[in-house]
Design an enzyme around this catalytic site. Sequence first.
Site, PDB file in Angstrom:
ATOM      1  N   GLU A   1      15.809 -29.049  32.320  1.00  0.00           N
ATOM      2  CA  GLU A   1      14.948 -28.735  30.878  1.00  0.00           C
ATOM      3  C   GLU A   1      15.504 -29.552  29.638  1.00  0.00           C
ATOM      4  O   GLU A   1      14.854 -29.562  28.834  1.00  0.00           O
ATOM      5  CB  GLU A   1      15.206 -27.249  30.470  1.00  0.00           C
ATOM      6  CG  GLU A   1      14.473 -26.361  31.601  1.00  0.00           C
ATOM      7  CD  GLU A   1      12.510 -26.436  31.317  1.00  0.00           C
ATOM      8  OE1 GLU A   1      12.423 -26.281  30.288  1.00  0.00           O
ATOM      9  OE2 GLU A   1      12.253 -26.749  32.544  1.00  0.00           O
TER      10      GLU A   1
ATOM     11  N   SER B   1       3.878  38.142  25.032  1.00  0.00           N
ATOM     12  CA  SER B   1       4.267  38.957  25.717  1.00  0.00           C
ATOM     13  C   SER B   1       5.579  38.492  26.597  1.00  0.00           C
ATOM     14  O   SER B   1       6.442  39.362  26.805  1.00  0.00           O
ATOM     15  CB  SER B   1       3.454  39.811  26.496  1.00  0.00           C
ATOM     16  OG  SER B   1       2.641  40.254  25.563  1.00  0.00           O
TER      17      SER B   1
END
Length: 961
Positions: free
Chosen positions: A178, A568
């Site tokens: 690169e 409940s």
Amino acid sequence: MSSILVKIFATALTLSQVTTAPEAVRTSFDPVRDQGEVSRLLRQGCDHFRKAFDIEDINLDDLIATAMEDPGAVAGDVKILQGLQFGDLVSSYRLFCKGEAVSPSPVDLGEVIAYFNKAVDNLPDHTTLKNARLPGMSVVIDGKGERFAEVFEADHRRQWVPLDRISPLVRQAFIAAEDKRFPTHRGIDERGVSRAFIGNLSAPGRPQGGSTITQQVAKNLLVGDDVTYDRKMREMIVAARLERTLTKDEILEIYLNSIYLGRNSWGVEMAAQTFFGKPAKDLDLRESALIAGLAKGPNYYDPDRFPDRMRDRIAYVISRMREDGYVSPEQAQAALAKPTRTVAYERARRNGAFHLIDLVDREARTLAGIQGLSKASYTVRSTLNPALQRAAEGALQEGLARYELNTGRVAFTGPETNLTAAIDAIEKAAKGEPLAQPAWRTALERARLPLYDVQWPAAVVVQKARAKEGGEVIRVGLRDGRILPLTTWNAAIRKSLKPGDVVHVRVTEGKAGAKGGARAELRVRPSVQGALAVIENATGRILAMSGGFSYPLSQLNRATQAHRQPGSTLKPLVYLAALQHGLQPNTLIWDAPVSLPPPDGGRGEWWSPKNYDGTSSGTITLRRALENSKNLVTARLLDGGIASDPKASLSAVCDLAVEAQLYLECDRYYPFVLGAQPLRLIDLAAFYAGIANEGARPQPYALEAVEQDGRVLYRHEPKPPVFIGSADRPAFFQLKSILQGVMERGTARAYRRLGPYVAGKTGTTDNENDAWFVGFTNEVTIAVWVGYDNADGKRRTLGRGQTGSKAALPIFDAVLQASWAHHAPKTALKGPSPEAARRLASLAIDPYSGDRIGGGQGGFMEYFRLDGSGRLSETQFSLVPRAEAYAYAPGGWGADDGGDRAEDLGQDPYARSYGWNEPRPRRDPNRRGPVYNSPLWPDEDEPVRRPRRVDPDYLWGRPVY
């Protein structure tokens, strides 16, 4: 001046500065006053680049002469140069590079400066990369020590490793391939730029960038990857600045950890693991060359799809490494002779537990002090049981869909997607060659549906035809290749579907020997929501959790982040306070209208609750009252059943609720005892686990440990559950026994088969807005909630009769079966612990009256608390005098229907038959003040059937209830 020429000279101005004086780059010039300075910089840059061209053995004068004689020979297929006036370019070259006088000047430096100033304005801060660590991928380990999930941000699936943990061969391969002059250049490689420029002119098919490693870091992390002159100019300036801020090793480390290398991998460590199944420090020469070769084009050189290209690319990288002296000819030859062996790759796709992993992430940030699981690479150990988690999510999804199907609320709004274009593309790519499998199947396998965590199979419409008897018949294809008939619930849906449409289905397999075979039943996204959690009683470990129907639809975790009224399911807390106060389960109490004065002692409205069905059943035991979820009894316990007066009783219940960690603060108003104050599902589950443990409440948690690079950042230290000290073990066991009766005789009796193994409580809030079931076995507690979101500020009912036993209990049952299959086998509920047993006595009683039964006469075995001297404390008639209780005692246990129907109430003065008008509530003559009826806080009794008109000619039969 052409726009192309303006951009070229603005770029040339940038290059001139970063290559000749990178430490003094200017990013702003005055369009008038600074034209002389810009001209000087351009001449200086041209001199610098002529040297670079000479080094690369490129005769720039010959190139210019060729361009003048034949512009097409230079521009060729390079689109950006087509239309460029080469005469202007040559004149500019003579002016700035040859020092000749050119009149008129082809370059308007004012335009160049204006473009340059705008392009490089507001550059990103390059210093942010100093000591930076990019987002990474964390691995979540389940409770069995297996890899469960990967957590990472989009485009950041990486594992950051320091440079010294990357093989020298890998580093050398990237530099050789690169940026060979990376160790020496100052951010921009003039020779590389020159070579790329000429290369692009001679071979324009696949352009060369000429970018250095430093430029790639700048592009990838700071300036973006736009294909523009602006981006290139910004990239070059930032790269020059990076070289003055970071060392070469720091730049290389960032580069090797940030670059994309295919297979959904960012950075060399992740790529090494994905391609070769080992860390980057262990890669050999050929493997290093392959990884480095991917940087140029991960898709173009993909070794899975294009092995020949990658073979050539490996050879190129190794040859460059040999030329640069990194490896010997012998090493290069040996590496080239080796075959390339990569590991098989299957892209990891999470399809569940998203809400639970979010909770793990939140706990990690809080407890381990990290920024988040996607901010770096961690190994995270969780409590999750993967098989139970998948079953729990599937149970919730199917349960919510079933609810809407059963109530007629299902709404089909269209398919999930359509694959017609994808199918056509697959067939076109085959170019007439036979396909290995049908194109629709390949398209379906590749499809990523919007609701990726829904467990129903995806199916694509492959056939649509008219049926002999009329209507349309649709057949759908599954990912396994089967084609099945699709069942829908109306013709409009069948008419709207078209080939290529993708829907969710539930596959029902045909019974052996049965006609018809397997079918696909359509499933659609429900609008109703739900949540559930499964926690281990002994430890608090969260084994499974779902915060909603589907995470892509809503990331809100309704198990931990939403507060809903428990209805409940909170009543056991009130009964626990009464049992701790000394009442026994056979204590008689009136199930009759009651009015309580304002708790603040003022002249406000009195509270007069009602039972769900509007009836009352006279005297009833505490056990039967809770088993059948009697609102009136729960309210009456405040009036002398817990403390001497309602205000003190309410305070005692509130204090117990805070101690049980159901709330941080209690709203001290009477409807609280019927579940009016919202809470979190996970806290309710922990309270019920405390009941299973006889008062020892576990702290739910999902995170076991967080590790990084072999270091333990956090580890959960096992702690014994905290005992809820306001109630003792005997009271908790009595409550546990009553809750077991809920399953056997009470509001959950439709699932009485679970009675020997489960205790729990149904819950429904006002107007059926919330439906709950919370239950526990010896090992786990499971909490389930069903309801609609209140995002618009309005509450939406589930519908008349959609109580906890109808909407939530079936989901609980499915999760329970999975817990027995994947966590702990089914066992009968344990009796009292030795500590509780020493203070309890089990005696036979009449289950209805609460009277004790002599030996040999059968009856129901009840657990009674013993006092400190071992004597049984009789409380059967402490709230209702014996004479009054016997005078109005209803007859019959009523086990078949819950004992709450009007015809079973005998001569109870407060009994009400169905259809009566509302009677005047009973008023205490010693109390003053108005009486009002509060909203109905339901219990779980069957709702009253409303009158229906019946057409004698109705063709579809009559519902049977």
